[in-house]
Design a protein around this motif. Structure first.
Motif, PDB file in Angstrom:
ATOM      1  N   ALA A   1       0.896  -1.254  -0.238  1.00  0.00           N
ATOM      2  CA  ALA A   1       0.102  -0.035  -0.074  1.00  0.00           C
ATOM      3  C   ALA A   1       1.037   1.532  -0.070  1.00  0.00           C
ATOM      4  O   ALA A   1       0.694   2.217  -0.517  1.00  0.00           O
ATOM      5  N   LEU A   2       1.871   1.388   0.833  1.00  0.00           N
ATOM      6  CA  LEU A   2       2.976   2.456   0.825  1.00  0.00           C
ATOM      7  C   LEU A   2       3.470   2.773  -0.381  1.00  0.00           C
ATOM      8  O   LEU A   2       3.670   3.791  -1.215  1.00  0.00           O
ATOM      9  N   ALA A   3       3.928   1.610  -0.941  1.00  0.00           N
ATOM     10  CA  ALA A   3       4.698   1.500  -2.448  1.00  0.00           C
ATOM     11  C   ALA A   3       3.630   2.201  -3.449  1.00  0.00           C
ATOM     12  O   ALA A   3       4.165   3.164  -4.377  1.00  0.00           O
ATOM     13  N   GLN A   4       2.278   1.844  -3.421  1.00  0.00           N
ATOM     14  CA  GLN A   4       1.353   2.214  -4.340  1.00  0.00           C
ATOM     15  C   GLN A   4       1.126   3.717  -4.212  1.00  0.00           C
ATOM     16  O   GLN A   4       0.582   4.417  -5.148  1.00  0.00           O
ATOM     17  N   GLN A   5       1.192   3.959  -2.762  1.00  0.00           N
ATOM     18  CA  GLN A   5       0.832   5.465  -2.538  1.00  0.00           C
ATOM     19  C   GLN A   5       1.910   6.518  -3.140  1.00  0.00           C
ATOM     20  O   GLN A   5       1.597   7.433  -4.104  1.00  0.00           O
ATOM     21  N   TYR A   6       3.070   5.969  -3.037  1.00  0.00           N
ATOM     22  CA  TYR A   6       4.133   6.857  -3.620  1.00  0.00           C
ATOM     23  C   TYR A   6       4.728   6.524  -5.117  1.00  0.00           C
ATOM     24  O   TYR A   6       5.222   7.552  -5.763  1.00  0.00           O
ATOM     25  N   LEU A   7       4.293   5.644  -5.485  1.00  0.00           N
ATOM     26  CA  LEU A   7       4.833   5.169  -6.858  1.00  0.00           C
ATOM     27  C   LEU A   7       3.768   4.547  -7.337  1.00  0.00           C
ATOM     28  O   LEU A   7       3.829   3.368  -7.906  1.00  0.00           O
ATOM     29  N   PRO A   8       2.713   5.277  -7.888  1.00  0.00           N
ATOM     30  CA  PRO A   8       1.266   4.674  -8.464  1.00  0.00           C
ATOM     31  C   PRO A   8       1.613   4.053  -9.708  1.00  0.00           C
ATOM     32  O   PRO A   8       0.751   3.230 -10.303  1.00  0.00           O
ATOM     33  N   ASP A   9       2.360   4.490 -10.502  1.00  0.00           N
ATOM     34  CA  ASP A   9       2.780   4.041 -11.801  1.00  0.00           C
ATOM     35  C   ASP A   9       3.642   2.681 -12.029  1.00  0.00           C
ATOM     36  O   ASP A   9       3.660   1.944 -13.018  1.00  0.00           O
ATOM     37  N   LYS A  10       3.792   2.113 -10.816  1.00  0.00           N
ATOM     38  CA  LYS A  10       4.805   0.884 -10.887  1.00  0.00           C
ATOM     39  C   LYS A  10       4.194  -0.321 -10.175  1.00  0.00           C
ATOM     40  O   LYS A  10       3.076  -0.064  -9.645  1.00  0.00           O
TER      41      LYS A  10
END
Length: 276
Positions: A247-256
């Motif tokens: 969830a944290l990764a999708q928050q800061y890097l939504p295109d990855k």
């Protein structure tokens, strides 16, 4: 008395203290330069006074929960023998799996790699050893840890760049791979940590705020500024952190793309962030 008798008696003492029984024989033969076969062959032989004294001293130290690697002064990580002491975290087998995954998924030459929170240098040096053409930079907030990592690099003649840095502070370049095994244990989970770890390994390399997520947040929040367009991030995580990290990764890097991967014990242990 014979070596085997003394060893068995002292192993009982170590075990009664709540430490690992097998550690005594391991440390003893490491310091003697013996293989396991050498030890087995010596068990029926009369023990020398010097060896009895050494075993007794080692048993006392292990009973105080001193890590076996601190007594031998070294830890084994993939193909490397690394200096370790109280300045750095002792490398774990799970981290070898992270290195294996990185090497499996990245065969391109001349990649620029950043290892954040390098500690003993285990990840950075293993990657450089396996991929001589990669440009590897290793950073750590601790000057003491960097001193250990530099010594390990010199020992193995591996050309890695070391920088003292709090996450990305002082790092202006971009990288194809960002790798980190940061402090990730929540303070509330100290009861899950072994006594030898709590007493003798650096707490700054173990524990983090936000239920263990604080350093990950720092890494992910500013990652775009330090990644090449097709750059990837590889993180070691705590076994309970997979979904929170996703969830944290999708928050800061939504295109990855974000993958949560298990270790050989079936526990969530790695997060990979890439373009898929």
């Amino acid at each position: 008395m014979r070596l085997g008798q003394v060893l068995s008696s002292l192993e009982d003492r170590v075990e009664a203290a709540g430490a690992e029984r097998a550690a005594l024989a391991y440390v003893f033969r490491e310091l003697k330069g013996w293989s396991l076969t050498d030890l087995v062959l010596q068990l029926s032989q009369p023990i020398t006074p010097a060896d009895e004294l050494l075993l007794t001293e080692l048993a006392d130290k292990l009973s105080q929960h001193l890590p076996a690697q601190h007594l031998t002064g070294r830890a084994y990580f993939r193909e490397l023998t690394l200096l370790v002491d109280s300045r750095v975290l002792i490398p774990r087998p799970e981290t070898e799996e992270l290195v294996d995954l990185i090497l499996l998924e990245n065969s391109r030459a001349d990649l620029r790699v950043l290892d954040l929170g390098t500690g003993s240098g285990a990840i950075a040096l293993s990657l450089k050893q396996a991929r001589e053409d990669w440009q590897v930079t290793a950073s750590d907030l601790s000057a003491d840890a960097l001193a250990v990592a530099r010594e390990n690099a010199q020992k193995h003649d591996l050309a890695v760049t070391f920088i003292q840095s709090d996450v990305y502070d002082g790092l202006a370049e971009t990288y194809d791979l960002i790798v980190s095994n940061p402090p990730y244990i929540a303070y509330a989970d100290q009861h899950e940590v072994g006594e030898n770890v709590l007493r003798y390994e650096p707490h700054t390399a173990l524990f983090a705020e936000e239920e263990g997520l604080a350093i990950y947040r720092q890494i992910l929040r500013d990652a775009q500024q330090h990644l090449t367009p097709d750059g990837k991030i590889y993180l070691e995580i705590g076994y309970k952190q997979g979904q929170a990290l996703k969830a944290l990764a999708q928050q800061y890097l939504p295109d990855k793309r974000v993958r949560v991967l298990a270790d050989s014990y079936g526990k969530d242990r790695m997060v990979v962030i890439d373009h898929g």
